[in-house]
Write a protein that holds these residues in place. Structure first.
Motif, PDB file in Angstrom:
ATOM      1  N   VAL A  84       6.985 121.496  26.019  1.00  0.00           N
ATOM      2  CA  VAL A  84       7.089 120.253  27.018  1.00  0.00           C
ATOM      3  C   VAL A  84       8.136 120.227  27.713  1.00  0.00           C
ATOM      4  N   LEU A  85       7.751 120.049  29.269  1.00  0.00           N
ATOM      5  CA  LEU A  85       8.736 119.998  30.004  1.00  0.00           C
ATOM      6  C   LEU A  85       8.862 118.619  30.471  1.00  0.00           C
ATOM      7  N   VAL A  86       9.931 118.004  30.258  1.00  0.00           N
ATOM      8  CA  VAL A  86      10.229 116.569  30.624  1.00  0.00           C
ATOM      9  C   VAL A  86      10.829 116.380  31.915  1.00  0.00           C
ATOM     10  N   VAL A  87      10.289 115.675  32.861  1.00  0.00           N
ATOM     11  CA  VAL A  87      10.736 115.457  34.262  1.00  0.00           C
ATOM     12  C   VAL A  87      11.124 113.997  34.546  1.00  0.00           C
ATOM     13  N   PRO A  88      11.900 113.573  34.699  1.00  0.00           N
ATOM     14  CA  PRO A  88      12.446 112.282  35.434  1.00  0.00           C
ATOM     15  C   PRO A  88      12.116 112.423  36.851  1.00  0.00           C
TER      16      PRO A  88
ATOM     17  N   LEU B 236      11.952 109.224  24.387  1.00  0.00           N
ATOM     18  CA  LEU B 236      10.953 110.350  24.603  1.00  0.00           C
ATOM     19  C   LEU B 236      11.388 111.399  24.037  1.00  0.00           C
ATOM     20  N   GLU B 237      12.910 111.881  23.943  1.00  0.00           N
ATOM     21  CA  GLU B 237      13.276 113.119  23.342  1.00  0.00           C
ATOM     22  C   GLU B 237      13.136 112.785  21.853  1.00  0.00           C
ATOM     23  N   GLN B 238      13.219 111.765  21.502  1.00  0.00           N
ATOM     24  CA  GLN B 238      13.504 111.552  19.842  1.00  0.00           C
ATOM     25  C   GLN B 238      12.138 111.615  19.362  1.00  0.00           C
ATOM     26  N   LYS B 239      10.951 111.039  19.989  1.00  0.00           N
ATOM     27  CA  LYS B 239       9.650 111.181  19.548  1.00  0.00           C
ATOM     28  C   LYS B 239       9.237 112.811  19.398  1.00  0.00           C
ATOM     29  N   LEU B 240       9.587 113.412  20.575  1.00  0.00           N
ATOM     30  CA  LEU B 240       9.224 114.770  20.648  1.00  0.00           C
ATOM     31  C   LEU B 240       9.833 115.739  19.656  1.00  0.00           C
ATOM     32  N   ASP B 241      11.151 115.060  19.200  1.00  0.00           N
ATOM     33  CA  ASP B 241      11.852 115.739  18.090  1.00  0.00           C
ATOM     34  C   ASP B 241      11.144 115.644  16.733  1.00  0.00           C
ATOM     35  N   GLU B 242      10.938 114.388  16.556  1.00  0.00           N
ATOM     36  CA  GLU B 242      10.122 113.983  15.470  1.00  0.00           C
ATOM     37  C   GLU B 242       8.725 114.611  15.194  1.00  0.00           C
ATOM     38  N   ALA B 243       8.331 114.874  16.388  1.00  0.00           N
ATOM     39  CA  ALA B 243       6.861 115.643  16.268  1.00  0.00           C
ATOM     40  C   ALA B 243       7.190 117.050  16.348  1.00  0.00           C
TER      41      ALA B 243
ATOM     42  N   PHE C  46      11.027 121.154  23.510  1.00  0.00           N
ATOM     43  CA  PHE C  46      10.976 120.720  24.895  1.00  0.00           C
ATOM     44  C   PHE C  46      12.206 121.009  25.674  1.00  0.00           C
ATOM     45  N   LYS C  47      11.984 120.779  27.138  1.00  0.00           N
ATOM     46  CA  LYS C  47      13.132 121.167  28.109  1.00  0.00           C
ATOM     47  C   LYS C  47      13.141 120.192  28.984  1.00  0.00           C
TER      48      LYS C  47
ATOM     49  N   GLY D  36       3.752 118.938  30.774  1.00  0.00           N
ATOM     50  CA  GLY D  36       4.689 118.214  31.630  1.00  0.00           C
ATOM     51  C   GLY D  36       4.448 116.717  31.539  1.00  0.00           C
ATOM     52  N   ILE D  37       5.655 116.169  30.998  1.00  0.00           N
ATOM     53  CA  ILE D  37       5.701 114.816  30.855  1.00  0.00           C
ATOM     54  C   ILE D  37       6.706 114.170  31.988  1.00  0.00           C
ATOM     55  N   THR D  38       6.256 113.381  32.887  1.00  0.00           N
ATOM     56  CA  THR D  38       6.796 112.711  34.058  1.00  0.00           C
ATOM     57  C   THR D  38       7.257 111.306  33.675  1.00  0.00           C
ATOM     58  N   VAL D  39       8.632 111.073  33.795  1.00  0.00           N
ATOM     59  CA  VAL D  39       8.961 109.650  33.441  1.00  0.00           C
ATOM     60  C   VAL D  39       9.296 109.136  35.100  1.00  0.00           C
ATOM     61  N   ASP D  40       8.526 107.957  35.483  1.00  0.00           N
ATOM     62  CA  ASP D  40       8.684 107.521  36.632  1.00  0.00           C
ATOM     63  C   ASP D  40       9.076 106.180  36.699  1.00  0.00           C
TER      64      ASP D  40
END
Lengths: 729, 729
Positions: free
Chosen positions: B614-618, B632-639, B643-644, B667-671
């Motif tokens: 997963v790519l995380v992009v604010p 989000l990072e915590q949830k990805l880590d738990e799963a 990710f980057k 890719g997950i975008t936070v907007d």
């Protein structure tokens, strides 16, 4: 001081033939204070710590620990039973966990093959390592070459210093480690002396210089002269700092001979412990098998920096094999010639205070510390303290080191280590490499005593610096300064037009010498120049070793410039795992026997790491079970659970029992009630308790626990208990 | 016949310096009929096939394939685009997939480091391999030592035959492979001849024996005598069967010189391709780094048999490193000196017909076959046929071999290989080892042509037999016969009391010779004895080479005994994966560029094997995003999803684009809508389509797909589509 501490070594030898591990009978003596650690190769050797993880020796903290107890009596299984090493080793052999390599050819010492249970255990443990460190910590995984050119290891210091001194018995060809030889013989003589004094036996005083059969005589109680005792004790205390020549002199002075033959030995020679080979056929590319995975990581530094967008801290991680040509490997899996390591190189800015961004999340975790002061006082009492307090009080040097200690601790817990058999031992000042700030070993207790399984050291900027110096390739970080900095500095400027005719071919040398001058020196020279109109400066490699320069040729002036970039060599913190030692300890920690029946042994591997997850046992041989067995096998396969079907004719109890030795956590029994649609039973290896439920439910619950999301206790609460009709065991 | 087929070799050399892969400019010529395969070391060499997986050469099927097309023009990306090797290699360098090892020291040819993306890709692929083969097929995982004693590899034949003939240029020290040298020079001359004839250029006929600058002259169009052309063609066709002396004679006869210097070369010498070293310091334990993992598995046979309760068929599997001291490695990752292999040794009863219990489950799977006959006819047309039909018609020799071909095929599909670039090529009769029944290579097409990536060979009982013979340790299976068997056999019995005084020290030799006699011979001798009262038998190592025995001393009689056990040496079927080649092909197959913008390249790794999931992009730098990013990072880590986070200042489109080169599937975008509780967007790498959903939903769906349980298509159906407000790309 640890420097003067006496070291006891294992007087053991692996039996030849198909004997995969040393038996407990080979075991000599260990004190509960002792650690199995590594040997400093030489006082200035840069890889004394984790990189030397294969070293395996017993430093005794003080000379006065009294009688040395056999650890085997102190070391207990997780159920509090005496640990029977012979029975444990017999299980490892019987169940094909490991064996000495190339057995049909007589086996080779220090090389082991892993059979199916251990190979799979390793794979499961390393998957957790990968997840725990690489994924969770966002480390950069690396795979570097094992074959390593000579020059790389010359620079790192391994070619010169990664060696042991050896003495050859010229009559038998036997090779003896010089320090071991001296210790063995002198300690035996001292013991004989004590016996003689203790028993008040009249014994002839003897001059060791003239003695012909030193070792044989020493085995009996022989009183030594008081001054000789003192000399021996001093020799033993300072042996670590001896050069090869020193040891040669000691061997000659005290007539130290090969104890097994009583032959005189040849003088010590340094024998490098790396496996040498060559790349290609020209003979121009000598190479070694790497003795640690770290060097490849250091040489990849420019790539790593690029991959992490020039941001520090960053860490690389490498899971790979290293090699040490141990000259007489002993102690089974704990000291081998070819071994898997998992090494992390964490690169930090030395001016950052080595803070760690996630330290706050682990502050309150409590760890068992055996600190330097306690060891110096001859103790081995562990202090339980939170890592926050440890770093605050400077017991642990910095946050990054502290953070890794916590992560090592939680990794060990995750793979099912017996956490009462784990401690962090701080290195004594003289155990560490000269540049290191602090170093802690994660030691695991086994029937061999406390064994270093992970080292966590600060290698400072050593490795990057020496490789940069040798190759000219920058291994530095360049980063923009937040604020530009004005720098005032003395400069020495050569007027090359005028100096050329005078200095001729020495011009470059003079220029280099001027550059090397310190600020202080330049200031001093500017004053002399002012006064006398000329100065003399030392220039290596020119006639006379100095050159006189007048003010026409050189000017000294204070100049100001503005710096916008900062350049620095990162420091490296290196947690380094010896995977074979971790696995061996894990197996010892998992081993116990059923109450009242020492023959029924169990390997309590956690479901997450157990090599086989499920044992399937049909009640008896009956074709009617075939369809449900096929259905069960398919469901287990779909859930990606490894399983073994035991259809042999023996009782269910026996089948469970013999598979408990493989550490299979769950057993599923198909019986006649299954055929009536009443589901299957699920048995827990450790408690032997059972529940009964539908095939789907059972498989789903097992899959959850094996993925680390649940426990037997949870299953037992959720699914109805089942009492076996026939006494299982 | 393939035996007489001409082979073209790559006339390429890896550029020195930091150039990880050969560039397309180095590429010479490949025909679409060609395969990159291995070299037979010698006609009788027992490891011609998968064990030599590093061999890398291009056999041209017929002499008459006409003009040789550059494969690069035929090879397309998965989207049907021209494949640009230079751009592809640039991506591999830029994104740190791999580089030549020890670059600061000038790099070493044939050794590569894997950077973070490739190291992790390998780990993911090998996890699937482990699951697909070891767990699913219940194979016994094994880890054997890399360091291997001399004697083991002497017995296996590697010491004598795992070698290439080399010629040295005495003036430069350059080492040239003798067969390559002969081919290079003669082919160049033949080409010059053709040009001369085709262009009808008047050229002086020349006698190659007298030519001084053979190679330089040959580069121009030089007509050869017709008989010389025939001789050259014959030499090339039979080169594979030449000994070193033969090649020496050819080099002399045709005045073959080093093409780059025109120097005469020294006569061919055999150079072994194993890395040699020694165990210990005594010099008494010479050893090699293993050239294949198979030998360790064979020597573990008694343990494996024990572990599988004496039941066949059984299989061991080993994932481990092997080493070949290639003398002039070229072709990047396809030919390296240190490489990971995954080898299976499947042991079967040779009398079982090599049936496989699960064959029925795969009967209908269709595979692309390139059979022996098609190749002999100079063709390369693949036949699609079900494995059931292939085995029924004996195209594939037996069920076990067929079953493994299917499993190899489904493994390749599982890891995301482009299945239109896969074929199974049958070995020609003379490609196989003398004992093999059948052998198929799984070849993957890349810009280098068709490359052997997996071999699937039948090694028969060869290895177990030679090791048993050498060590005397039984490597046989013993099993009770279903029915006891009465055996009538001629026996020769020596009356030792009477023979002793007569034969004296030769008695044991005579006894051994009698034992060796065939049944037929014994029967014949019994008749002679009857008639003449004495017989002569040949006995090696006695004076005269034969001994006369009279009927007092020896009797021949037919005797009957009952056998209840059967003893046999299993046959071995060996699927053998060259992991580096599989990974390289996978990377080429995954590579393509966005429509209309060749600079925007994508690595379409399947989510199951992608190094980062997963790519995380604010949307932009804004502290208000921090809490939701942390969540989000915590949830990805738990799963347990890697990710980057890309927080750099560039546009979202650019950030996506540059991470597409790493093959990040999601890719997950936070907007700002995220801050209003409207969830996040999820972007699919391949289609660039997006959906919008809550953080939990998005993470759960991604986790499912990355675990192999779902697809983007499934997500797109389930979650609402999202149209990006700013044109993303």
């Amino acid at each position: 001081m640890f420097a003067s501490a006496q070291r006891l070594i294992f007087n053991r030898a692996l039996k030849s033939g198909p004997h995969p591990l040393p038996s407990s009978a080979d075991f000599v003596s260990l004190n509960e204070n002792t650690s199995i650690s590594l040997l400093r190769r030489s006082p200035a050797c840069p890889f004394t710590t984790t990189s030397a993880i294969q070293r395996f020796e017993v430093p005794v903290r003080t000379r006065n620990t009294g009688t040395v107890a056999n650890m085997a009596t102190d070391y207990k299984t997780i159920k509090g039973q005496e640990f029977d090493r012979a029975a444990f080793e017999s299980l490892l052999r019987r169940k094909c966990f490991l064996w000495q390599s190339f057995e049909p050819y007589g086996a080779v010492k220090g090389l082991f093959d892993y059979g199916p249970p251990l190979e799979t255990l390793e794979a499961e443990v390393m998957n957790i390592w990968r997840d725990h460190f690489i994924r969770h910590e966002k480390m950069m995984a690396l795979k570097c070459s094992m074959l390593t050119p000579y020059e790389v290891l010359k620079t790192s210091g391994h070619v010169d210093k990664f060696a042991d001194y050896m003495c050859k018995d010229p009559k038998t060809g036997e090779i003896l480690r010089s320090d071991h030889l001296i210790k063995d013989v002198l300690e035996t003589r001292l013991k004989g002396d004590k016996e003689a004094r203790g028993e008040k036996v009249e014994a002839t005083e003897e001059d060791p210089k003239k003695k012909k059969k030193a070792s044989k005589l020493a085995k009996t109680a022989v009183k030594l002269d008081d001054t000789v005792v003192k000399e021996y004790e001093h020799t033993l205390a300072t042996l670590d700092d001896c050069t090869g020549d020193d040891m040669g002199a000691i061997i000659k002075k005290y007539d130290i001979r090969n104890p097994s033959t009583n032959n005189e030995v040849e003088p010590p020679v340094s024998v490098n412990l790396m496996f040498q080979t060559q790349i290609g056929a020209t003979g121009k590319e000598p190479a070694f098998l790497r003795p640690e995975t770290a060097q490849g990581q250091f040489l990849s530094f420019p790539k790593l920096l690029e991959f992490s967008d020039n941001q520090l801290p960053m860490a690389s991680a490498s899971i790979g094999y290293s090699f040490r040509n141990e000259l007489s490997p002993r102690s089974g899996l704990l000291r081998v010639r070819e071994f898997l390591m998992a090494e992390v190189e964490h690169f930090v800015d030395p001016e950052s205070g080595k803070k760690h961004p996630k330290f706050a999340t682990v502050r309150d975790v409590k760890l068992p510390f055996l600190d330097r002061n306690t060891q110096m006082a001859g103790g081995s009492k562990v202090t339980i303290m939170s890592i926050g307090e440890a770093v605050d009080t400077k017991l642990v040097d910095n946050e990054t080191l502290g953070y890794f200690l916590v992560r090592i601790h939680s990794f060990m817990e995750k793979i099912g280590m017996d956490m009462t058999k784990l401690r962090f031992r701080q290195h004594m000042a003289n155990e560490m490499a000269h540049y290191a700030a602090d170093c802690w070993d994660c030691e695991l207790q086994s029937s061999y005593g406390w064994v270093e399984c992970v080292g966590c050291a600060d290698r400072s900027a050593y490795d990057l610096s020496v490789h940069e110096k040798r190759t000219g390739v920058s291994l530095k970080v360049r980063e923009p300064l937040k604020e530009p900095v004005r720098i005032e500095e003395w400069q020495a400027t050569l007027d090359k037009k005028k100096s050329g005719p005078k200095l001729k071919k020495d011009q470059a040398k003079v220029e280099a010498a001027l550059k090397e001058l310190t600020q202080e020196m330049k200031e001093k020279l500017s004053i002399s120049m002012e006064k006398e109109g000329s100065v003399k400066i030392a220039v290596a490699d020119v006639a006379g070793g100095e050159v006189t320069l007048d003010k026409e040729i050189v000017t000294f002036a204070k100049e100001t410039r503005t710096e916008t970039m900062r350049e620095y060599t990162p420091n490296v913190i290196e947690p380094s795992f010896g995977v074979g030692r971790v696995l061996y300890s894990l197996m010892e920690h998992a081993y116990w026997t059923r109450e009242g029946d020492a023959a029924r042994s169990v390997m309590s591997f956690k479901p997450t790491i157990a090599p086989i997850k499920v044992l399937v046992v049909p009640l008896q041989k009956d074709v009617r079970f075939a369809p449900v067995l096929a259905e069960l096998e398919q469901k287990l396969d779909e859930a990606q659970l490894s399983f073994k079907v035991d259809q042999s004719g023996v009782s269910i109890g026996k089948r469970y029992s013999r598979n408990d030795e493989l550490g299979i956590p769950f057993g599923i029994t198909v019986d006649y009630e299954t055929l009536e649609g009443k589901g299957v039973t699920l048995r827990d290896r450790d408690s032997t308790k059972q529940v009964r439920a539908s095939l789907d439910e059972v498989v789903a619950e097992v899959a959850k626990v094996c993925a680390g999301k649940g426990s037997w206790e949870g299953i037992a609460k959720k699914l109805p208990a089942f009492e076996s009709k026939e006494a299982e065991e």
